[in-house]
Design a protein around this motif. Structure first.
Motif, PDB file in Angstrom:
ATOM      1  N   SER A  64       0.842  -1.198   0.000  1.00 54.58           N
ATOM      2  CA  SER A  64       0.000   0.000   0.000  1.00 54.58           C
ATOM      3  C   SER A  64       0.879   1.250   0.000  1.00 54.58           C
ATOM      4  CB  SER A  64      -0.932   0.008   1.214  1.00 54.58           C
ATOM      5  OG  SER A  64      -0.209  -0.100   2.420  1.00 54.58           O
ATOM      6  N   VAL A  65       0.473   2.208  -0.796  1.00 54.48           N
ATOM      7  CA  VAL A  65       1.187   3.484  -0.902  1.00 54.48           C
ATOM      8  C   VAL A  65       0.186   4.609  -0.666  1.00 54.48           C
ATOM      9  CG1 VAL A  65       2.593   5.002  -2.348  1.00 54.48           C
ATOM     10  CG2 VAL A  65       2.823   2.517  -2.572  1.00 54.48           C
ATOM     11  N   VAL A  66       0.546   5.538   0.186  1.00 57.31           N
ATOM     12  CA  VAL A  66      -0.274   6.721   0.437  1.00 57.31           C
ATOM     13  C   VAL A  66       0.343   7.879  -0.346  1.00 57.31           C
ATOM     14  CG1 VAL A  66      -1.212   8.292   2.162  1.00 57.31           C
ATOM     15  CG2 VAL A  66      -0.850   5.875   2.742  1.00 57.31           C
ATOM     16  N   PHE A  67      -0.404   8.421  -1.297  1.00 56.56           N
ATOM     17  CA  PHE A  67       0.081   9.516  -2.131  1.00 56.56           C
ATOM     18  C   PHE A  67      -0.472  10.851  -1.629  1.00 56.56           C
ATOM     19  CE2 PHE A  67       0.463   6.243  -5.623  1.00 56.56           C
ATOM     20  CZ  PHE A  67       1.843   6.313  -5.721  1.00 56.56           C
ATOM     21  N   PHE A  68       0.418  11.803  -1.406  1.00 59.46           N
ATOM     22  CA  PHE A  68       0.043  13.181  -1.089  1.00 59.46           C
ATOM     23  C   PHE A  68       0.394  14.043  -2.298  1.00 59.46           C
ATOM     24  CE2 PHE A  68       1.092  11.089   2.901  1.00 59.46           C
ATOM     25  CZ  PHE A  68       0.003  11.409   3.698  1.00 59.46           C
ATOM     26  N   ILE A  69      -0.380  15.079  -2.519  1.00 60.13           N
ATOM     27  CA  ILE A  69      -0.117  15.986  -3.634  1.00 60.13           C
ATOM     28  C   ILE A  69       0.676  17.159  -3.084  1.00 60.13           C
ATOM     29  CG2 ILE A  69      -1.106  17.278  -5.547  1.00 60.13           C
ATOM     30  CD1 ILE A  69      -1.642  14.189  -5.428  1.00 60.13           C
ATOM     31  N   ASP A  70       1.892  17.337  -3.600  1.00 59.03           N
ATOM     32  CA  ASP A  70       2.809  18.335  -3.041  1.00 59.03           C
ATOM     33  C   ASP A  70       3.627  18.957  -4.163  1.00 59.03           C
ATOM     34  OD1 ASP A  70       4.563  19.842  -1.566  1.00 59.03           O
ATOM     35  OD2 ASP A  70       5.837  18.157  -1.026  1.00 59.03           O
ATOM     36  N   ALA A  71       3.378  20.226  -4.429  1.00 58.32           N
ATOM     37  CA  ALA A  71       4.086  20.907  -5.508  1.00 58.32           C
ATOM     38  C   ALA A  71       5.402  21.523  -5.052  1.00 58.32           C
ATOM     39  CB  ALA A  71       3.203  21.984  -6.121  1.00 58.32           C
ATOM     40  N   GLY A  72       5.722  21.422  -3.782  1.00 58.98           N
ATOM     41  CA  GLY A  72       6.953  22.042  -3.288  1.00 58.98           C
ATOM     42  C   GLY A  72       7.721  21.143  -2.342  1.00 58.98           C
ATOM     43  N   LEU A  73       9.037  21.209  -2.393  1.00 57.69           N
ATOM     44  CA  LEU A  73       9.889  20.358  -1.583  1.00 57.69           C
ATOM     45  C   LEU A  73       9.714  20.635  -0.090  1.00 57.69           C
ATOM     46  CD1 LEU A  73      12.105  18.215  -1.482  1.00 57.69           C
ATOM     47  CD2 LEU A  73      13.790  20.041  -1.718  1.00 57.69           C
ATOM     48  N   LYS A  74       9.405  21.891   0.272  1.00 60.57           N
ATOM     49  CA  LYS A  74       9.263  22.209   1.686  1.00 60.57           C
ATOM     50  C   LYS A  74       8.153  21.384   2.330  1.00 60.57           C
ATOM     51  CE  LYS A  74      11.160  26.882   1.870  1.00 60.57           C
ATOM     52  NZ  LYS A  74      10.906  28.301   2.210  1.00 60.57           N
TER      53      LYS A  74
END
Length: 372
Positions: free
Chosen positions: A142-152
């Motif tokens: 299982s993989v939980v994907f978060f949407i993140d446009a920035g490295l911070k």
């Protein structure tokens, strides 16, 4: 413009469940192991820490995980990998009802970057396991994907995921470990050996002052490993198991203070406060000496072991224990001090020291003489 549209038209699709945390959407999917190698970057070790979203990979942690996978293919288990996607995604729902709107297909642009937030060592171990046994490539994690446009955000995710992570105590890990034969034996010893029964702390690796316990399961585990000269995972024969039970029962019979604690004639807190033998260093030292004793006197070791009654385990006996089991009046559990404590027990049992033990003893004696 055409190239940009073509790039956006090509996607990777994952059957997923949508969730909400802190007012943001995230997605949970089952990812085939072979796909992990494709979507996640293989190595970020050349990047400085401030440009990464994870700690540097520790290869010493990877090998045991790979071994765990390959040796337990019928019942290995992994928690989810957490990762971030640096592009906008589409989520095509399977229906319009409340449940259907949460289940669907996550469509991720082909040129997206996937950043691991938690699970890089699991990922590296899976990669190596697939090289040795490709037959597991279609199994999933299982993989939980978060949407993140920035490295911070990814770096903050790593910090947050690890902020409150607490590893189970060594004793609890041993109690729940049914794979390691020594762990199983230590748990059995805690119920079969008279002085261990009801006197063993099984959940914690340290004992509070108010506790009635005298031993920790981790202490019994480490000492028994030394007694049987086993490494983690080594098989233990029925004969070795019986010998360990017999040895610790015999030790207990020759430790009057332990018996008094079992019979509630003295408090365990008093013993921990006043005596060396109420601590893990004594268990390990007795195990080392016991191993040598049984090798030298396989038929008469029980009679010889009665000599440990002669030992003055009192911490007030600083002439004996300072520098050997204590440093500045406090117990020291270093390998050197365990060896020095075992050396003294072996002397009481009329056992020779091996070359390494002789070297440690000579260094100790020299230090004592220099101090005087």
């Amino acid at each position: 413009m055409v190239q940009k549209k073509l790039t956006q038209d090509f996607t990777i699709s994952f059957p997923s469940i949508k969730g909400i945390q802190s007012n943001k959407e995230y997605y949970v999917t089952m990812c085939p192991l072979k796909l992990l190698q494709t979507i996640f970057p293989k190595d970020t070790k050349d990047l400085p820490p401030e440009l990464r979203a994870q700690r540097e990979l520790n290869k010493n942690r990877v090998l045991p995980i790979k071994k765990y996978i390959l040796e337990n293919q019928d019942n290995y288990i992994f928690s989810s990998i957490a990762a971030s996607i640096d592009r906008e995604v589409d989520f095509e729902t399977y229906g319009e009802d409340p449940i259907g709107r949460k289940i669907g297909t996550l469509c991720v642009p082909m040129d997206s970057n996937f950043v691991i937030n938690d699970g890089q060592h699991r990922l590296a171990a899976i990669r190596e396991a697939l090289i040795e046994d490709p037959s597991i490539e279609n199994e999933t994690i299982s993989v939980v994907f978060f949407i993140d446009a920035g490295l911070k955000n990814s770096q903050q995710m790593f910090a947050d995921l690890n902020r409150y992570a607490v590893h189970p105590t060594k004793s609890l890990s041993i109690l729940y470990d049914h794979r390691d034969p020594t762990a199983r034996l230590a748990t059995e010893l805690a119920t079969e050996v008279v002085v261990f029964k009801g006197m063993t702390e099984k959940a914690k690796s340290s004992i509070s002052n108010r506790s009635r316990k005298l031993f920790t399961l981790s202490g019994i585990y480490q000492a028994t490993k030394r007694f049987l000269q086993k490494k983690e995972g080594d098989e233990i024969s029925e004969e070795e198991k019986e010998l360990a039970i017999d040895f610790w029962n015999t030790v207990g019979k020759n430790m009057p203070d332990w018996i008094m604690a079992v019979n509630k004639k003295v408090t365990t807190s008093e013993l921990r406060s006043d005596y060396i033998h109420a601590h893990g260093i004594a268990l390990q030292a007795l195990a080392i000496a016991g191993n040598s004793l049984i090798k030298k006197y396989p038929a008469a070791w029980k009679r010889s072991l009665t000599k440990i009654k002669q030992i003055d385990w009192s911490r007030e006996n600083a002439i004996l224990w300072e520098g050997r089991a204590m440093i500045g009046g406090s117990l020291n559990k270093s390998q050197k001090n365990v060896t020095l404590t075992a050396n003294y027990i072996k002397t009481i049992l009329d056992l020779p020291l091996d070359p390494n033990e002789e070297q440690v003893e000579a260094s100790y004696v020299k230090g004592q003489n220099d101090f005087r």
